[in-house]
Structure formats: C-alpha cells, structure tokens
Scaffold this active site. Structure first.
Site, short mmCIF file in Angstrom:
data_model
loop_
_atom_site.label_atom_id
_atom_site.label_comp_id
_atom_site.label_asym_id
_atom_site.label_seq_id
_atom_site.Cartn_x
_atom_site.Cartn_y
_atom_site.Cartn_z
N ALA A 43 37.08 65.93 40.51
CA ALA A 43 38.30 65.81 39.60
C ALA A 43 39.09 67.20 39.81
CB ALA A 43 38.16 65.91 38.60
N ASP A 212 47.47 34.18 36.91
CA ASP A 212 47.32 35.43 36.98
C ASP A 212 46.85 36.14 38.16
OD1 ASP A 212 44.73 37.60 36.60
OD2 ASP A 212 44.21 37.18 38.16
N LYS A 216 49.13 39.07 39.95
CA LYS A 216 49.22 40.32 41.21
C LYS A 216 49.55 40.45 42.68
CE LYS A 216 44.30 39.32 38.69
NZ LYS A 216 42.78 39.31 39.20
#
Length: 443
Positions: A43, A212, A216
């Site tokens: 990071a 569901d 998506k």
C-alpha cells in the site's frame, strides 16, 4: 481524480473504521492483522483499524477486538477526525447501511462496501455523492466475492467494447445444482444438504430465486456497458423448479444446468437496448462454465479486442470477501481510484430494456404430463402453432409428481415463440405442474 501519492516514507497511516463485525468483518480484522507488514509495503503506507461498530459489543466473535475503539453509534465513525475510510459490512439495500454510506461519502470519507443490494439499488446516488466529494467509492467484494472482476473490467478491460458479460453469480445455487448432478438428488434434498453444510441460509429465497445474482448482474452491466444501474430491468428466475430429470436430460444432451446471469447489448435489429436476465440455462459441456463446481463463482466478459476473459474463484465466505475488501482499501491507500462505474455518472447511458422476446436461440423444455393418448399430439400442435420447430423429443417413461416426464429441444426460435407455445400447454388439463423452460447457452 486524486494527486500522485507522496513517497511511502512520508505517508501517514490510512485509518480505517469497520461497521459490522460479522463473519466478513472478522475476516477483515484477521487479514489486516495477519498480513500487516506485507499490506503496508504494497500500500505504500500502514493501514490501521482505529474504530469498530456493531450491534452487540458482548458477542463472542472469536477475535480480540480490545485494541480498537468501540462505537455503539455507527454515525460516530463518520464524525471521527481520525477516520479516513469507512468499511460498511452491515448489509441491506436501505436502512442503516445506506444512511452510513451517504453520510460517509458526504463527509469526504472513502467508502468500501460488500453490499451488492445497496449498490444495485442506490449505486448511482452514492457514486454521484462520491464524485462531488472527490472521494472513493469501492465495492469489489459486492460481486463474485474474492474474484477481482470489478477491477479487471473497470481497469484492465477499460479500452474494450464489451459484447456481453455472463456467468455463475451465486454460489448457493451452483452448490445445489452440483449436488443434484453428483448425487441425483432432487432440489429439496439438495437444498437441505446445502443448508446443513452452511452453504444456504435458513431462508434461501434471496439466493435460489435469483435475486442475489440479479443484483450482481446489474452492477456488472453498468460497468461493462457504461449504462445506468437499473435493477428493475433485470428479469430473474431461480432454480426451485429444476428437477432431477432436468439434470439427467441435460447430461444426456451434452450439457449441464447452471444458473446464468447474462447482460448483452442488443445489436439494434430489435430496437436496441440492454438485455439483463438471470435464469437456469443448459450450458454446453465444452464451455468453461460447465466445469465450475460447488460454491464457486465464474464470470465471462467478451471484449472486441481482448476476446474472452474468464474469471473463476470463491464467490463468498470470510476469506475471499475480506480479501476483496482489503484490496479496495489498499487501492485507496495508494490513491488509486476513479469514478465508481468507470466513468462519471452523467456520462452513463440511459439504456432501455431490450426486447427479451426477440432473442433467438435453442431452448430446452420439460413437461410432466398425464400418461394418456393424445398428449404428445397436443404438445406438437402447440409448438407448430407457435412456429417452433422441434429438434429432439425425449420420453423415457420416467415418472415425476404423478405424471410422465417429456423433454424436448427446439431449433432456434425467438423466446416469445416459446412463450406462445407454452401458454396453451399451461392451461391443459393433461399437464401436471409448471413447465420448465431453459435457454441453451450459445458458445
């Protein structure tokens, strides 16, 4: 959208607050603790949890949370000066999750979420708030769990025109269908086994009825086609009516049954628009999706220059979902972010729903009928009158639900012709139960 990051040595830690410490939240804590040093190096700065909030402070979550400040009120995470990123893991399309998301973005704090229902229903609103505040909205974990499909489409395939995107978007349904294939089980027994093994909820409706997967799919469609989210335009049907005979007949035909979510731009010949549909399909055995087992997810995206991209992996669970959430946090730590849907909200198309009835393809139809003279003639007459040509007709004498199973495969026909053929059969006194209709996926 953001300035180039300063050298890592000069960068302060990225301070994260977690809202919701369930299975996924616990996974995020474990991952950030276990891979702390590696994550900081990747990071370019340390990532630190500074505060957490959940409904029950006393619940045993199997992890030590004493090092983190506890906030009973989630709103305190937004108000805190020492929070840079809010991770929403509360769930639900509306209610506290949506309130928290709007408040966090409005306050200029980055938001990371795994909440596919919230993104599908309110993603445009949240993306607009994020743009106005010039702050990240990240949701990799909302689609296909640990598979980095959002990042791959938004960034890796961003130069391509996507022809269609489709795949296995619900691990519970795939697990049930896999059990039906493996054991010859009926749907009810396979569902009960999936519930006993923790792959299905006590109330499985959200999964087995295709809701569901629809959430998506709508997110993938917005990304792939530069279209505004429109969950109401997704037609969804689940797997409740799939029976063991459908699995057997599909196998005999060289196919497997999978719940497929598909989004595709109409070519314009039928009025244009965007086709979005979730339903069981017959998938050819030589297609990669036919070999996706158990609770795995898989997504296929077809680009005009990159060709077919295939992504497969765990679509749910603490580890995979936490991996996607932390990957988003790492992007934020690097100042790597852009518009939530790959382009500003105002640049997204208002894509009308395509005429699904005009879609042409082969179809599998299964009927359970009384064993009497004239039934076959009734079926063939209904097909003839609707202009549907039959490629193969199968009657093995199998009995199911008080009748005989008949399966047939059509030649290519528009979907509305199949509906027209099934309408009089549904009204027939000789039909037992509801017909099963599944498109056959074209390679």
């Amino acid at each position: 959208m953001s300035p180039h990051p300063a050298p890592s040595a000069a960068r302060a830690p990225l301070r994260v607050a977690l809202a919701g410490i369930g299975v996924v939240g616990g996974g995020v804590v474990r991952l950030l603790e276990a891979n702390r040093d590696l994550i900081a190096r990747r990071a370019g700065r340390p990532i630190e949890i500074v505060a957490i909030s959940a409904r029950d402070r006393q619940k045993d979550r199997g992890i030590n949370l004493s090092a983190y400040r506890w906030e009973d009120d989630m709103g305190a995470l937004v108000a805190a000066d020492d929070v840079d990123v809010v991770v929403e893991m509360v769930g639900g399309a509306d209610g506290p999750a949506l309130t928290l998301a709007r408040q966090a973005l409005g306050a200029g704090k980055a938001l990371v979420t795994a909440n596919k229902a919230m993104i599908a229903h309110h993603g445009l609103d949240l993306a607009r708030i994020a743009e106005q505040a010039d702050t990240p909205l990240k949701y990799e974990a909302a689609v296909a769990g640990g598979i980095p499909v959002i990042k791959a489409i938004r960034e890796g395939a961003s130069a391509n025109q996507i022809a269609r995107v489709y795949g296995i978007l619900n691990g519970t349904c795939n697990y049930i269908l896999t059990l039906m294939e493996r054991d010859g089980a009926n749907f009810a027994d396979a569902l009960a086994a999936a519930q006993a093994e923790g792959f299905a909820e006590a109330d499985p409706s959200f999964d087995v009825d295709g809701i569901d997967a629809a959430h998506k799919l709508s997110i993938l469609a917005a990304l792939c086609f530069g279209a505004r989210l429109d969950i109401d335009a997704v037609a969804a049907a689940g797997i409740r009516n799939v029976i063991a005979a459908d699995i057997r007949e599909a196998e005999a035909l060289g196919h497997r049954v999978r719940l497929i979510g598909m989004a595709e731009r109409d070519d314009g010949a039928n009025g244009g628009g965007l086709y979005q549909n979730v339903q069981p399909c017959l998938v050819p055995a030589d297609h990669p999706l036919a070999y996706v087992p158990g609770a795995l997810n898989a997504v296929v995206a077809e680009g005009n220059f990159v060709g077919r991209l295939f992504f497969e992996g765990a679509g749910a669970g603490a580890g995979p979902t936490a991996s996607a959430i932390v990957a988003d946090i790492i992007d934020i730590a690097r100042d790597e972010y852009g518009p939530a849907f790959a382009m500003p909200v105002d640049a997204l198309d208002e894509a009308p729903a395509a005429d699904a009835g005009a879609r042409v393809g082969k179809h599998y139809i299964r009927l359970i009928v009384e064993d009497r003279i004239g039934v076959l003639a009734e079926i063939t007459a209904a097909m003839r009158d609707a202009g549907v040509s039959i490629e193969s007709f199968i009657q093995r004498g199998d009995e199911e639900g008080g009748g005989v199973v008949i399966a047939l495969v059509t030649h290519e026909a528009p979907a509305r012709a199949i509906d027209a053929a099934l309408a009089p059969l549904r009204a027939s006194a000789h039909l037992v139960g509801e017909p099963m209709h599944m498109p056959i996926l074209a390679l």
